[in-house]
Scaffold this active site. Structure first.
Site, PDB file in Angstrom:
ATOM      1  N   GLY A  88       0.939  -1.237  -0.053  1.00 21.96           N
ATOM      2  CA  GLY A  88       0.057  -0.035   0.112  1.00 21.96           C
ATOM      3  C   GLY A  88       0.994   1.122   0.097  1.00 21.96           C
ATOM      4  O   GLY A  88       1.800   1.325  -0.698  1.00 21.96           O
ATOM      5  N   LEU A  89       0.530   2.152   0.620  1.00 21.52           N
ATOM      6  CA  LEU A  89       0.928   3.423   0.825  1.00 21.52           C
ATOM      7  C   LEU A  89       1.037   4.188  -0.633  1.00 21.52           C
ATOM      8  O   LEU A  89       2.262   4.939  -0.915  1.00 21.52           O
ATOM      9  CB  LEU A  89       2.321   3.335   1.558  1.00 21.52           C
ATOM     10  CG  LEU A  89       2.323   3.091   2.945  1.00 21.52           C
ATOM     11  CD1 LEU A  89       3.708   2.924   3.596  1.00 21.52           C
ATOM     12  CD2 LEU A  89       1.380   4.149   3.746  1.00 21.52           C
ATOM     13  N   CYS A  90       0.318   4.150  -1.622  1.00 23.98           N
ATOM     14  CA  CYS A  90       0.473   4.528  -2.958  1.00 23.98           C
ATOM     15  C   CYS A  90      -0.973   5.372  -3.087  1.00 23.98           C
ATOM     16  O   CYS A  90      -1.333   5.320  -4.291  1.00 23.98           O
ATOM     17  CB  CYS A  90       0.761   3.549  -3.794  1.00 23.98           C
ATOM     18  SG  CYS A  90      -0.218   2.073  -3.689  1.00 23.98           S
ATOM     19  N   GLY A  91      -1.468   6.135  -2.176  1.00 22.05           N
ATOM     20  CA  GLY A  91      -2.626   6.855  -2.223  1.00 22.05           C
ATOM     21  C   GLY A  91      -3.887   5.963  -2.661  1.00 22.05           C
ATOM     22  O   GLY A  91      -4.081   4.791  -2.091  1.00 22.05           O
TER      23      GLY A  91
END
Length: 292
Positions: A88-91
């Protein structure tokens, strides 16, 4: 009201978070450069191969000799290959792909068509694992470093299911890389292969070719490769989109951390000034009491 020590502790925590997001932004930028270079080098080959297949397939009579070109009379089951990252951590990148897949599945189910999902990537697999969607296969790690071997394995499974009648159509949902700041979820019909009009100059479709070996032998060899090359192109584009989205998300997170540090520093200074003013008032009040 928070004490000065609490506010100072929050400022230090936000600064550490800012260092982490900045480092992740730099890592994503480095991976993006490599992935984008691979995609840009492969794209012209994929485009030209697609053009060649379109020219060859457009001249084939509909006699059922080529299974990958033959549409089914009735579509009862569809295989959907969903490409999502493992992390994750990609908007909103993962969410956009999942929402597109969910809408596609609901639309087909509303038509009475059964949908089987091939989840490429942990995020998509984890989401649909908790839903009433049949996951026929789960693959992870392909977007870390897309390769032709991975595309062959994924495509061979799709071709086998299509030829054996397990599914009547195969679709792919991937992220179409438009630019660094824009990635658009796209749906592509992979099987059966639909020959398009040959691109090129005027009258290019009327050109006659001499084939060596035969036309049939060429198509039998090239049609599976078309599936593999399209899948590899989609893997490249989705991988580049993931890194670009993560870089943008981490850059925004770093900016937000800096803004939060400024806000907390202002609160800290106001609280510190209020404490000093209160101490001065106590001193002045005590002096006045002693004087009287």
């Amino acid at each position: 009201m928070a004490t000065l020590r609490d506010i100072k502790r929050k400022i230090d925590a936000v600064k550490k978070t800012s260092q982490i997001t900045k480092a992740m932004n730099m890592v994503a930028a480095a991976k993006l450069r490599g992935a984008q270079q691979n995609m840009e080098q492969f794209h012209p080959y994929a485009t030209k191969f697609n053009e060649v297949i379109s020219r060859l397939a457009s001249g084939v009579e509909d006699d059922g000799r080529f299974e990958l070109l033959k549409p089914r009379d009735e579509v009862k089951k569809i295989e959907l290959i969903l490409l999502t990252p493992d992390r994750g951590l990609c908007g909103s990148f993962n969410n956009n792909l999942i929402v597109t897949a969910e809408k596609f599945i609901k639309a087909k189910q509303a038509e009475g068509i059964e949908v089987s999902l091939v989840a490429v990537g942990k995020k998509g697999a984890d989401y649909f694992r908790r839903r009433t969607v049949e996951i026929s296969k789960r693959v992870t790690g392909l977007l870390n470093k897309p390769s032709y071997d991975d595309a062959v394995e994924l495509g061979s499974n799709a071709i086998s299911n299509f030829e054996n009648g397990i599914c009547d159509e195969v679709y792919v949902i991937y992220s179409n890389f438009v630019s660094i700041v824009r990635q658009v979820p796209a749906t592509f019909k992979l099987l059966p292969i639909a020959p398009e009009a040959a691109s090129g100059g005027e009258g290019a479709g009327n050109v006659e070719y001499l084939f060596e070996p035969s036309h049939e032998a060429l198509l039998n060899d090239l049609l599976p490769n078309y599936v593999f090359i399209e899948l590899l192109e989609f893997l490249y584009q989705t991988a580049v989109g993931e890194h670009a989205s993560r870089m943008a998300a981490m850059e925004n997170a770093t900016s937000n951390c800096k803004e939060l540090v400024r806000t907390l520093s202002l609160v800290y200074n106001k609280a510190r000034q209020a404490g000093i003013t209160k101490e001065l008032m106590d001193i002045v009040g005590g002096a006045e009491a002693l004087r009287k």
